[in-house]
Design a protein around this motif. Structure first.
Motif, PDB file in Angstrom:
ATOM      1  N   LEU A 361       0.832  -1.191   0.000  1.00 11.79           N
ATOM      2  CA  LEU A 361       0.000   0.000   0.000  1.00 11.79           C
ATOM      3  C   LEU A 361       0.869   1.244   0.000  1.00 11.79           C
ATOM      4  N   ASN A 362       0.599   2.147  -0.921  1.00 15.17           N
ATOM      5  CA  ASN A 362       1.150   3.497  -0.883  1.00 15.17           C
ATOM      6  C   ASN A 362       0.084   4.416  -1.449  1.00 15.17           C
ATOM      7  N   LEU A 363       0.279   5.714  -1.318  1.00 14.90           N
ATOM      8  CA  LEU A 363      -0.802   6.634  -1.679  1.00 14.90           C
ATOM      9  C   LEU A 363      -1.223   6.521  -3.140  1.00 14.90           C
ATOM     10  N   PRO A 364      -0.308   6.452  -4.122  1.00 20.55           N
ATOM     11  CA  PRO A 364      -0.767   6.303  -5.509  1.00 20.55           C
ATOM     12  C   PRO A 364      -1.573   5.022  -5.728  1.00 20.55           C
ATOM     13  N   VAL A 365      -1.172   3.916  -5.112  1.00 14.98           N
ATOM     14  CA  VAL A 365      -1.906   2.655  -5.268  1.00 14.98           C
ATOM     15  C   VAL A 365      -3.311   2.777  -4.698  1.00 14.98           C
ATOM     16  N   VAL A 366      -3.441   3.384  -3.528  1.00 14.64           N
ATOM     17  CA  VAL A 366      -4.757   3.520  -2.901  1.00 14.64           C
ATOM     18  C   VAL A 366      -5.640   4.465  -3.710  1.00 14.64           C
ATOM     19  N   ILE A 367      -5.087   5.572  -4.192  1.00 20.00           N
ATOM     20  CA  ILE A 367      -5.873   6.497  -5.018  1.00 20.00           C
ATOM     21  C   ILE A 367      -6.349   5.797  -6.287  1.00 20.00           C
ATOM     22  N   ALA A 368      -5.471   5.035  -6.918  1.00 20.79           N
ATOM     23  CA  ALA A 368      -5.850   4.337  -8.157  1.00 20.79           C
ATOM     24  C   ALA A 368      -7.010   3.393  -7.912  1.00 20.79           C
ATOM     25  N   GLU A 369      -6.951   2.637  -6.828  1.00 18.83           N
ATOM     26  CA  GLU A 369      -8.002   1.644  -6.584  1.00 18.83           C
ATOM     27  C   GLU A 369      -9.278   2.285  -6.080  1.00 18.83           C
ATOM     28  N   ARG A 370      -9.174   3.216  -5.176  1.00 22.64           N
ATOM     29  CA  ARG A 370     -10.377   3.770  -4.551  1.00 22.64           C
ATOM     30  C   ARG A 370     -11.037   4.873  -5.375  1.00 22.64           C
ATOM     31  N   GLU A 371     -10.268   5.547  -6.224  1.00 23.37           N
ATOM     32  CA  GLU A 371     -10.847   6.648  -6.998  1.00 23.37           C
ATOM     33  C   GLU A 371     -10.894   6.338  -8.492  1.00 23.37           C
ATOM     34  N   GLY A 372     -10.566   5.115  -8.852  1.00 24.34           N
ATOM     35  CA  GLY A 372     -10.704   4.686 -10.237  1.00 24.34           C
ATOM     36  C   GLY A 372      -9.778   5.399 -11.206  1.00 24.34           C
ATOM     37  N   ALA A 373      -8.624   5.811 -10.753  1.00 21.04           N
ATOM     38  CA  ALA A 373      -7.687   6.531 -11.616  1.00 21.04           C
ATOM     39  C   ALA A 373      -6.659   5.558 -12.197  1.00 21.04           C
TER      40      ALA A 373
END
Length: 440
Positions: A361-373
């Motif tokens: 887990l790191n911030l880019p990975v979490v943003i990609a999964e949770r915000e569909g980016a």
């Protein structure tokens, strides 16, 4: 203890009132004029925000406060101080950021370019190259400690230890340390914390399974067990059972030789926060849970670098008094510094973690999964999050410096700001460990 104590009767109280009943002998004339009002309401309680208009357009008076005391006897406090603060670089991926004359004065960057490339668009301040004499001394000292005193790692880990470049890291983060011995305080603790992370949590045999028990026993090397005579020897023997505990025990013993009781207790508290963050991340790994972005940021407020800048006064050879350190406004500044520097780690270690087994887990990975980016958009969004945290840190530090211009407060704020810059420098230049994704 090389302390600069707060004179009796002076305080920035919970309400923020500043009084100056006596003049410290090392303050320049004329003395600072205390503000006629109390701390801004936004800094008087935890979690509050200072409106940008209040702190981002200061006048010459505020800039003088942030430069700190001057005159006879004060030059040694700022070994790399310049009267003119550097202008932050323009990020290539975003509009030109505003100059922050309110931020604590930073050293001028050196003319020679640093190794490695900074992340495009990342808001940061260049720093001078660390003093090579001190880097060499700390490098030799920390390796001797690791090998001869605590038997930290086997022979085949030597390249990784050298690649960590902890000496360059600590010298960049603590340019005001009065001696190499003071720098070694920070270096030992940093290496010990990294050993716990690697051996208990991640690369070298770490696992989320059973992590809580391992961390609790290791924490007793920092916060000693008080038990019966029958069981005390068994606990003391356990402190030599593995490399992380040996490193924690030894590093803390050295730290206690320079730290006051309040500084030591402050560090223990922040290490408890760190260990709680480790446990939250481990729990998510065991349940294969990807947190919401805000949940991830909450975890990273605990699993972060906070214990490092919180000891900046001990490493600097002075003390920020406990009542001033505990002020909600100061706690917010320290938290924002820790949060911003930890996202720096997420961004620079991104490709390293993607290449490692399992999901990190790191911030880019979490943003990609949770915000569909997609990966690139998520990474650039994480850069924006960092930049927001950095500007909030600088604004809050400036507001606190203006409202509470006590010399130890100003020096501590400067120390934290320099630590933030040094942390970025180390991540940027540590090309042994880190490389950037191909997003530009």
């Amino acid at each position: 203890m090389f302390a600069l104590p707060l004179p009796a009767g002076r305080a920035c109280s919970g309400s923020g009132t500043v009084t100056h009943p006596t003049k410290e002998p090392w303050m320049s004339a004329p003395e600072f004029s205390p503000p006629s009002s109390t701390l801004p309401a936004a800094t008087a309680h935890a979690g509050a925000r200072v409106p940008a208009a209040e702190v981002r357009t200061p006048g010459a008076g505020l800039r003088q406060i942030l430069r700190g005391p001057s005159g006879l006897g004060t030059a040694g406090l700022y070994p790399a101080r310049h009267d003119k603060p550097p202008t932050p670089p323009t990020p290539p991926m975003a509009p030109t950021p505003p100059t922050h004359p309110t931020s604590p004065t930073r050293p001028e960057p050196s003319a020679a370019p640093a190794e490695g490339n900074p992340i495009p668009g990342l808001y940061h301040h260049p720093v001078p190259e660390p003093d090579p004499v001190r880097v060499d001394a700390v490098s030799r000292g920390i390796k001797a400690w690791a090998l001869e005193e605590v038997d930290l790692y086997p022979e085949d880990w030597e390249e990784e230890f050298d690649g960590f470049s902890v000496a360059r890291y600590m010298v960049a983060c603590h340019p005001d340390a009065p001696t190499v011995d003071h720098l070694m305080l920070a270096a030992r603790l940093m290496v010990a914390e990294n050993a716990v992370d690697d051996c208990y949590c991640e690369d070298h045999g770490g696992s989320p399974v059973g992590l809580g028990g391992r961390l609790l026993l290791a924490h007793t090397a920092l916060d000693p067990l008080h038990t019966t005579r029958e069981y005390q020897p068994r606990w003391a023997e356990s402190l030599h059972a593995d490399a992380p505990r040996r490193a924690y025990r030894s590093a803390m013993e050295y730290f206690l030789q320079q730290a006051s009781p309040s500084q030591a207790d402050r560090f223990r508290h922040d290490m408890s926060r760190l260990h709680m963050g480790y446990l939250a991340e481990a729990a998510w790994a065991q349940t294969d849970h990807v947190p919401e972005v805000w949940e991830y940021l909450a975890m990273r407020q605990f699993n972060n670098f906070r214990p490092c800048p919180t000891i900046t006064d001990t490493v600097g050879g002075y003390e920020l008094p406990a009542d001033l350190h505990a002020q909600p406004a100061m706690q917010r500044v320290i938290a924002l510094a820790g949060n911003a520097t930890t996202i720096v780690n997420d961004l620079y270690s991104y490709t390293k973690e993607l290449a490692a087994p399992g999901r990190h887990l790191n911030l880019p990975v979490v943003i990609a999964e949770r915000e569909g980016a997609d990966e690139r958009a998520a990474y650039l969004k994480a850069v924006e999050v960092h930049n927001d945290l950095m500007r909030d840190f600088e604004a809050e530090a400036a507001a606190l410096a203006a409202a509470c211009p006590v010399p130890s407060v100003l020096r501590f704020l400067r120390g934290v700001a320099v630590w933030v810059d040094g942390n970025h420098y180390w991540h940027q230049t540590n090309t042994y460990r880190y490389s950037l994704p191909d997003f530009w």
